[in-house]
Design a protein around this motif. Sequence first.
Motif, PDB file in Angstrom:
ATOM      1  N   GLY A  35     -26.719  27.036 -54.017  1.00 37.09           N
ATOM      2  CA  GLY A  35     -27.198  26.779 -52.663  1.00 37.09           C
ATOM      3  C   GLY A  35     -26.654  27.781 -51.657  1.00 37.09           C
ATOM      4  N   GLU A  36     -25.389  28.151 -51.821  1.00 35.62           N
ATOM      5  CA  GLU A  36     -24.786  29.140 -50.918  1.00 35.62           C
ATOM      6  C   GLU A  36     -25.401  30.522 -51.131  1.00 35.62           C
ATOM      7  OE1 GLU A  36     -20.279  27.336 -50.245  1.00 35.62           O
ATOM      8  OE2 GLU A  36     -20.712  28.536 -52.024  1.00 35.62           O
ATOM      9  N   GLN A  37     -25.656  30.882 -52.384  1.00 33.54           N
ATOM     10  CA  GLN A  37     -26.292  32.174 -52.652  1.00 33.54           C
ATOM     11  C   GLN A  37     -27.676  32.248 -52.001  1.00 33.54           C
ATOM     12  OE1 GLN A  37     -25.905  33.984 -56.682  1.00 33.54           O
ATOM     13  NE2 GLN A  37     -24.750  32.140 -57.192  1.00 33.54           N
ATOM     14  N   GLN A  38     -28.427  31.139 -52.062  1.00 36.25           N
ATOM     15  CA  GLN A  38     -29.752  31.154 -51.443  1.00 36.25           C
ATOM     16  C   GLN A  38     -29.636  31.239 -49.921  1.00 36.25           C
ATOM     17  OE1 GLN A  38     -32.434  32.346 -51.956  1.00 36.25           O
ATOM     18  NE2 GLN A  38     -33.621  30.908 -53.195  1.00 36.25           N
ATOM     19  N   ARG A  39     -28.588  30.665 -49.343  1.00 35.88           N
ATOM     20  CA  ARG A  39     -28.366  30.782 -47.899  1.00 35.88           C
ATOM     21  C   ARG A  39     -28.065  32.239 -47.519  1.00 35.88           C
ATOM     22  NH1 ARG A  39     -26.831  26.108 -44.705  1.00 35.88           N
ATOM     23  NH2 ARG A  39     -27.512  24.257 -45.835  1.00 35.88           N
ATOM     24  N   VAL A  40     -27.297  32.916 -48.356  1.00 39.09           N
ATOM     25  CA  VAL A  40     -27.039  34.344 -48.121  1.00 39.09           C
ATOM     26  C   VAL A  40     -28.352  35.119 -48.192  1.00 39.09           C
ATOM     27  CG1 VAL A  40     -25.879  36.426 -48.977  1.00 39.09           C
ATOM     28  CG2 VAL A  40     -24.661  34.244 -48.966  1.00 39.09           C
ATOM     29  N   ALA A  41     -29.170  34.797 -49.189  1.00 45.82           N
ATOM     30  CA  ALA A  41     -30.462  35.488 -49.358  1.00 45.82           C
ATOM     31  C   ALA A  41     -31.367  35.252 -48.150  1.00 45.82           C
ATOM     32  CB  ALA A  41     -31.142  35.009 -50.639  1.00 45.82           C
ATOM     33  N   ILE A  42     -31.339  34.042 -47.601  1.00 46.96           N
ATOM     34  CA  ILE A  42     -32.143  33.741 -46.415  1.00 46.96           C
ATOM     35  C   ILE A  42     -31.620  34.517 -45.208  1.00 46.96           C
ATOM     36  CG2 ILE A  42     -32.759  31.910 -44.774  1.00 46.96           C
ATOM     37  CD1 ILE A  42     -32.833  30.006 -47.251  1.00 46.96           C
ATOM     38  N   ALA A  43     -30.301  34.570 -45.066  1.00 47.68           N
ATOM     39  CA  ALA A  43     -29.707  35.356 -43.971  1.00 47.68           C
ATOM     40  C   ALA A  43     -30.109  36.826 -44.099  1.00 47.68           C
ATOM     41  CB  ALA A  43     -28.183  35.208 -43.991  1.00 47.68           C
ATOM     42  N   ARG A  44     -30.070  37.348 -45.322  1.00 47.94           N
ATOM     43  CA  ARG A  44     -30.451  38.741 -45.555  1.00 47.94           C
ATOM     44  C   ARG A  44     -31.919  38.981 -45.184  1.00 47.94           C
ATOM     45  NH1 ARG A  44     -30.365  40.545 -51.674  1.00 47.94           N
ATOM     46  NH2 ARG A  44     -32.021  38.970 -51.626  1.00 47.94           N
ATOM     47  N   SER A  45     -32.782  38.002 -45.466  1.00 41.52           N
ATOM     48  CA  SER A  45     -34.208  38.162 -45.169  1.00 41.52           C
ATOM     49  C   SER A  45     -34.478  38.268 -43.671  1.00 41.52           C
ATOM     50  CB  SER A  45     -35.010  36.983 -45.752  1.00 41.52           C
ATOM     51  OG  SER A  45     -34.838  35.806 -44.973  1.00 41.52           O
ATOM     52  N   LEU A  46     -33.558  37.761 -42.862  1.00 41.30           N
ATOM     53  CA  LEU A  46     -33.711  37.783 -41.405  1.00 41.30           C
ATOM     54  C   LEU A  46     -33.059  39.002 -40.753  1.00 41.30           C
ATOM     55  CD1 LEU A  46     -32.904  34.011 -40.751  1.00 41.30           C
ATOM     56  CD2 LEU A  46     -35.143  35.103 -40.444  1.00 41.30           C
ATOM     57  N   ALA A  47     -32.377  39.809 -41.546  1.00 42.97           N
ATOM     58  CA  ALA A  47     -31.519  40.870 -41.002  1.00 42.97           C
ATOM     59  C   ALA A  47     -32.254  41.824 -40.070  1.00 42.97           C
ATOM     60  CB  ALA A  47     -30.851  41.646 -42.138  1.00 42.97           C
ATOM     61  N   THR A  48     -33.448  42.260 -40.444  1.00 44.59           N
ATOM     62  CA  THR A  48     -34.156  43.274 -39.648  1.00 44.59           C
ATOM     63  C   THR A  48     -35.097  42.656 -38.607  1.00 44.59           C
ATOM     64  OG1 THR A  48     -35.955  43.431 -41.270  1.00 44.59           O
ATOM     65  CG2 THR A  48     -34.066  44.926 -41.559  1.00 44.59           C
ATOM     66  N   ASP A  49     -34.955  41.346 -38.384  1.00 42.71           N
ATOM     67  CA  ASP A  49     -35.811  40.640 -37.426  1.00 42.71           C
ATOM     68  C   ASP A  49     -37.281  40.805 -37.781  1.00 42.71           C
ATOM     69  OD1 ASP A  49     -36.268  39.023 -35.216  1.00 42.71           O
ATOM     70  OD2 ASP A  49     -36.419  40.708 -33.836  1.00 42.71           O
ATOM     71  N   PRO A  50     -37.681  40.427 -39.010  1.00 44.07           N
ATOM     72  CA  PRO A  50     -39.050  40.662 -39.470  1.00 44.07           C
ATOM     73  C   PRO A  50     -40.059  39.752 -38.786  1.00 44.07           C
ATOM     74  CG  PRO A  50     -37.899  39.298 -41.045  1.00 44.07           C
ATOM     75  CD  PRO A  50     -36.880  39.702 -40.021  1.00 44.07           C
ATOM     76  N   ALA A  51     -41.330  40.128 -38.864  1.00 41.70           N
ATOM     77  CA  ALA A  51     -42.398  39.284 -38.319  1.00 41.70           C
ATOM     78  C   ALA A  51     -42.598  38.042 -39.185  1.00 41.70           C
ATOM     79  CB  ALA A  51     -43.699  40.078 -38.241  1.00 41.70           C
ATOM     80  N   VAL A  52     -42.408  38.199 -40.499  1.00 43.78           N
ATOM     81  CA  VAL A  52     -42.683  37.126 -41.455  1.00 43.78           C
ATOM     82  C   VAL A  52     -41.581  37.093 -42.502  1.00 43.78           C
ATOM     83  CG1 VAL A  52     -44.318  36.257 -43.181  1.00 43.78           C
ATOM     84  CG2 VAL A  52     -45.182  37.462 -41.178  1.00 43.78           C
ATOM     85  N   VAL A  53     -41.148  35.879 -42.875  1.00 43.61           N
ATOM     86  CA  VAL A  53     -40.249  35.704 -44.012  1.00 43.61           C
ATOM     87  C   VAL A  53     -41.031  35.011 -45.124  1.00 43.61           C
ATOM     88  CG1 VAL A  53     -38.159  34.602 -44.888  1.00 43.61           C
ATOM     89  CG2 VAL A  53     -38.179  35.573 -42.583  1.00 43.61           C
ATOM     90  N   ILE A  54     -41.081  35.643 -46.290  1.00 41.62           N
ATOM     91  CA  ILE A  54     -41.819  35.112 -47.436  1.00 41.62           C
ATOM     92  C   ILE A  54     -40.814  34.688 -48.506  1.00 41.62           C
ATOM     93  CG2 ILE A  54     -43.490  35.624 -49.250  1.00 41.62           C
ATOM     94  CD1 ILE A  54     -44.704  37.729 -47.362  1.00 41.62           C
ATOM     95  N   ALA A  55     -40.890  33.420 -48.908  1.00 44.65           N
ATOM     96  CA  ALA A  55     -39.954  32.886 -49.899  1.00 44.65           C
ATOM     97  C   ALA A  55     -40.718  32.498 -51.163  1.00 44.65           C
ATOM     98  CB  ALA A  55     -39.215  31.675 -49.331  1.00 44.65           C
ATOM     99  N   ASP A  56     -40.343  33.096 -52.280  1.00 46.98           N
ATOM    100  CA  ASP A  56     -41.008  32.850 -53.560  1.00 46.98           C
ATOM    101  C   ASP A  56     -40.212  31.818 -54.353  1.00 46.98           C
ATOM    102  OD1 ASP A  56     -42.490  32.927 -55.852  1.00 46.98           O
ATOM    103  OD2 ASP A  56     -41.873  34.946 -56.453  1.00 46.98           O
ATOM    104  N   GLU A  57     -40.735  30.585 -54.441  1.00 41.95           N
ATOM    105  CA  GLU A  57     -40.067  29.488 -55.154  1.00 41.95           C
ATOM    106  C   GLU A  57     -38.577  29.419 -54.769  1.00 41.95           C
ATOM    107  OE1 GLU A  57     -41.597  27.312 -56.980  1.00 41.95           O
ATOM    108  OE2 GLU A  57     -43.394  28.241 -57.816  1.00 41.95           O
ATOM    109  N   PRO A  58     -38.255  29.292 -53.476  1.00 40.99           N
ATOM    110  CA  PRO A  58     -36.857  29.400 -53.044  1.00 40.99           C
ATOM    111  C   PRO A  58     -35.952  28.279 -53.541  1.00 40.99           C
ATOM    112  CG  PRO A  58     -38.220  28.601 -51.245  1.00 40.99           C
ATOM    113  CD  PRO A  58     -39.158  29.002 -52.355  1.00 40.99           C
ATOM    114  N   THR A  59     -36.538  27.165 -53.989  1.00 41.47           N
ATOM    115  CA  THR A  59     -35.713  26.065 -54.492  1.00 41.47           C
ATOM    116  C   THR A  59     -35.779  25.953 -56.011  1.00 41.47           C
ATOM    117  OG1 THR A  59     -37.523  24.463 -54.294  1.00 41.47           O
ATOM    118  CG2 THR A  59     -36.138  24.785 -52.355  1.00 41.47           C
ATOM    119  N   GLY A  60     -36.451  26.908 -56.676  1.00 46.90           N
ATOM    120  CA  GLY A  60     -36.709  26.815 -58.108  1.00 46.90           C
ATOM    121  C   GLY A  60     -35.465  26.738 -58.973  1.00 46.90           C
ATOM    122  N   ASN A  61     -34.367  27.370 -58.546  1.00 45.36           N
ATOM    123  CA  ASN A  61     -33.144  27.374 -59.343  1.00 45.36           C
ATOM    124  C   ASN A  61     -32.103  26.375 -58.837  1.00 45.36           C
ATOM    125  OD1 ASN A  61     -34.136  29.327 -61.002  1.00 45.36           O
ATOM    126  ND2 ASN A  61     -32.839  30.982 -60.269  1.00 45.36           N
TER     127      ASN A  61
END
Length: 254
Positions: free
Chosen positions: A168-194
């Motif tokens: 769960g913590e690793q996925q939170r890091v991954a979500i934080a990383r996805s926001l780093a460049t202030d993108p227009a869209v965040v796309i999550a591929d099966e984010p709860t699958g593991n």
Amino acid sequence: MHETTQPNSEEQLAQPIAQAERKVVMDVRNITKSLPLGREQIAILKGISFQILSGEFVSIVGPSGSGKSTLLGIIAGLDNPSTGQVFIDDVDITRMTESKLAQVRNNKIGMVFQAYNLIPTLTAQENVEVPLYVGKHRVSPSTRAKELLALVGLTHRLGHRPSQLSGGEQQRVAIARSLATDPAVVIADEPTGNLDARNGENVLKLIADLRAQTGKTFIIATHDQTVASHADRAIRIVDGLIGSIDTTGGRITQ
């Protein structure tokens, strides 16, 4: 004589203003995708069209083989359609050179993967900083990474490597990383699958909270209708076509 209730003037104004502030951040126009199988062409996507507005939380849901993963790759700029166009922030990403597309992916699209895709030798903070080493950004990578890790509740894990973090913590890091460049869209591929049910639910709640706090647009691809039901809208893919688009708070039309 019937008495009519006059709406509050602030209520009257709020809805049009809110609608006016929202714009189309993703415009998918008649996407098709075919792949060769021997001498034949197999149609994977058969004409997909939809729009997503800024600040929406949308799920793309479909079983294995429905074309969901192929569609996700195309809207994320990782693959090209056979025909059709994808516009992100009014930029057509389907006919770009690889170098320009890489810039668009870095600046306009944040990605979250089922397997987290963190760099094992880097700390949580360093993993979030990685996208910021490309291009120019208004704040230092270190400052931005600390802000985002605080936003996802991991201030106490800045110096920890992925092997020292729970799933769960690793996925939170991954979500934080996805926001780093202030993108227009965040796309999550099966984010709860593991993740187990509890951690999966926590990640979905985090995404909903981040959407509320940041106004970001989130798109989740999933085969799990329970996960899909957390979104505002569910775009259901069936055999390469849109089977339904649900707009009733995430309750998927059967």
